[in-house]
Design a protein around this motif. Structure first.
Motif, PDB file in Angstrom:
ATOM      1  N   ASP A   1      60.209  58.309   0.844  1.00  0.00           N
ATOM      2  CA  ASP A   1      60.820  56.981   0.898  1.00  0.00           C
ATOM      3  C   ASP A   1      62.066  57.005   1.771  1.00  0.00           C
ATOM      4  O   ASP A   1      62.503  58.032   2.246  1.00  0.00           O
TER       5      ASP A   1
ATOM      6  N   ASN B   1      59.194  43.889   9.845  1.00  0.00           N
ATOM      7  CA  ASN B   1      60.061  44.223   8.719  1.00  0.00           C
ATOM      8  C   ASN B   1      61.445  43.605   8.855  1.00  0.00           C
ATOM      9  O   ASN B   1      62.403  44.268   9.230  1.00  0.00           O
TER      10      ASN B   1
ATOM     11  N   GLU C   1      62.347  40.217   4.350  1.00  0.00           N
ATOM     12  CA  GLU C   1      61.134  40.814   3.770  1.00  0.00           C
ATOM     13  C   GLU C   1      61.455  42.060   2.942  1.00  0.00           C
ATOM     14  O   GLU C   1      60.865  42.294   1.884  1.00  0.00           O
ATOM     15  N   THR C   2      62.400  42.842   3.447  1.00  0.00           N
ATOM     16  CA  THR C   2      62.814  44.028   2.692  1.00  0.00           C
ATOM     17  C   THR C   2      63.471  43.615   1.377  1.00  0.00           C
ATOM     18  O   THR C   2      63.214  44.213   0.323  1.00  0.00           O
TER      19      THR C   2
ATOM     20  N   ASP D   1      60.782  42.805  -1.003  1.00  0.00           N
ATOM     21  CA  ASP D   1      60.163  44.045  -1.525  1.00  0.00           C
ATOM     22  C   ASP D   1      61.031  44.667  -2.619  1.00  0.00           C
ATOM     23  O   ASP D   1      60.532  45.097  -3.654  1.00  0.00           O
ATOM     24  N   TRP D   2      62.318  44.729  -2.348  1.00  0.00           N
ATOM     25  CA  TRP D   2      63.220  45.388  -3.308  1.00  0.00           C
ATOM     26  C   TRP D   2      63.377  44.584  -4.594  1.00  0.00           C
ATOM     27  O   TRP D   2      63.542  45.147  -5.671  1.00  0.00           O
TER      28      TRP D   2
ATOM     29  N   THR E   1      58.604  33.054  -2.752  1.00  0.00           N
ATOM     30  CA  THR E   1      57.558  34.055  -2.950  1.00  0.00           C
ATOM     31  C   THR E   1      56.747  33.749  -4.186  1.00  0.00           C
ATOM     32  O   THR E   1      57.281  33.308  -5.199  1.00  0.00           O
TER      33      THR E   1
ATOM     34  N   ARG F   1      61.009  42.844  -5.884  1.00  0.00           N
ATOM     35  CA  ARG F   1      59.782  43.160  -6.647  1.00  0.00           C
ATOM     36  C   ARG F   1      59.889  44.526  -7.320  1.00  0.00           C
ATOM     37  O   ARG F   1      59.502  44.689  -8.480  1.00  0.00           O
ATOM     38  N   ASP F   2      60.396  45.509  -6.578  1.00  0.00           N
ATOM     39  CA  ASP F   2      60.601  46.839  -7.186  1.00  0.00           C
ATOM     40  C   ASP F   2      61.510  46.734  -8.408  1.00  0.00           C
ATOM     41  O   ASP F   2      61.274  47.368  -9.436  1.00  0.00           O
TER      42      ASP F   2
ATOM     43  N   THR G   1      52.715  44.366  -7.071  1.00  0.00           N
ATOM     44  CA  THR G   1      52.159  45.187  -5.984  1.00  0.00           C
ATOM     45  C   THR G   1      53.206  46.137  -5.424  1.00  0.00           C
ATOM     46  O   THR G   1      54.392  45.839  -5.379  1.00  0.00           O
ATOM     47  N   GLY G   2      52.725  47.282  -4.995  1.00  0.00           N
ATOM     48  CA  GLY G   2      53.581  48.196  -4.242  1.00  0.00           C
ATOM     49  C   GLY G   2      54.610  48.941  -5.056  1.00  0.00           C
ATOM     50  O   GLY G   2      55.533  49.525  -4.501  1.00  0.00           O
ATOM     51  N   VAL G   3      54.456  48.958  -6.356  1.00  0.00           N
ATOM     52  CA  VAL G   3      55.459  49.626  -7.168  1.00  0.00           C
ATOM     53  C   VAL G   3      54.865  50.766  -7.988  1.00  0.00           C
ATOM     54  O   VAL G   3      55.500  51.261  -8.909  1.00  0.00           O
TER      55      VAL G   3
END
Lengths: 171, 171
Positions: free
Chosen positions: B93, A3, A7-8, A11-12, A67, A14-15, A74-76
């Motif tokens: 979370d 992590n 990468e975080t 992820d954020w 990316t 994408r969120d 994904t993941g949301v």
């Protein structure tokens, strides 16, 4: 370590893309219902376009970080689930509650952009931070508009409810 | 007409009481989980007490309007449902997402108090407006604290995630 900060950040981002997609969907449902508050309708329609541009901006940030944006959804599930339950409220409730909810959601977006900008700096990606600043500014502007409008909107709603009835007042 | 401004004010005061009850429950769940962010924990614990006082203040407003507060929980299933789904997110979370959510929820409360104060004035109940002003001020203070804290909290979280791992960083 798996992590990393980068990468975080991905992820954020994408969120945040899911958040903007949800904002568009939610505002479109509102726009279909608003009848008697033309200034609110105009602002909601304007913010649908703004939100679409913000979603594009997030895609550009992800592309810049190498990316594949096809995996963007994904993941949301969590975020989407919440926003759906909340947008359900908005659709069935009156103009004042919708404005209160929108104001809260704007601040959800404001805080997300602040965290993203901070994460981009921490990840050594100042260009990403710079790309996201206009989105933060746009959310702040929308929140300020809603805050400025809310007291008078509340009074107008209550007056209409007394004189024209609930059905005319609420949307 | 059945839906007078005063009746709407009473409905909204009841909704706000449910909102504060939910705030307390949500913050208590958060406080149980926060381990490595003592300043956030202290602020959350402080705000639990503040929220309890705000709920009492809303009861006093309802009593002043001659309402039986035993019926205070009716008609708020919608609000509770949302906040529960959202508090579920917070519990599972990490600290940054919880802070973003709290910031959004604070603005949900801020907008509710602004609408309530406006409705109280419209209903010819200036004393109710006066009684709610301290609650608005308290929510603004909490929101400002969270906003000021968020950028550094994000960086601390990301640093810990790189060095100490996700489990230590996230709460």
């Amino acid at each position: 370590m798996a992590n990393t900060t980068k990468e975080t950040l991905i992820d954020w981002l994408r969120d945040a893309h899911a958040m903007e997609s949800q904002a568009v969907e939610m505002l479109e449902r509102q726009a279909e219902r608003i009848k008697n508050y033309p200034d609110v309708l105009a602002k909601v329609q304007e913010h649908i376009e703004v939100s679409n541009r913000q979603a594009d901006r997030l895609k550009q940030c992800l592309q810049r970080l190498g990316t594949d944006t096809s995996a963007i959804k994904t993941g949301v599930a969590m975020l989407i689930g919440n926003a759906q339950s909340l947008s359900g409220v908005v659709a069935s409730d009156e103009i004042v509650k919708a404005s209160i909810f929108d104001y809260s959601f704007e601040h959800f977006e404001i805080a997300n952009y602040r965290a993203l900008i901070s994460a981009a700096e921490q990840a050594g990606e100042p260009e990403i931070a710079r790309m996201l600043q206009p989105s933060l500014d746009e959310e702040l502007e929308m929140a300020a508009w809603l805050e400025q409008r809310l007291p008078q909107l509340t009074k107008t709603y209550l007056e209409r409810r007394e004189t024209a009835g609930t059905a005319e007042a609420k949307r």
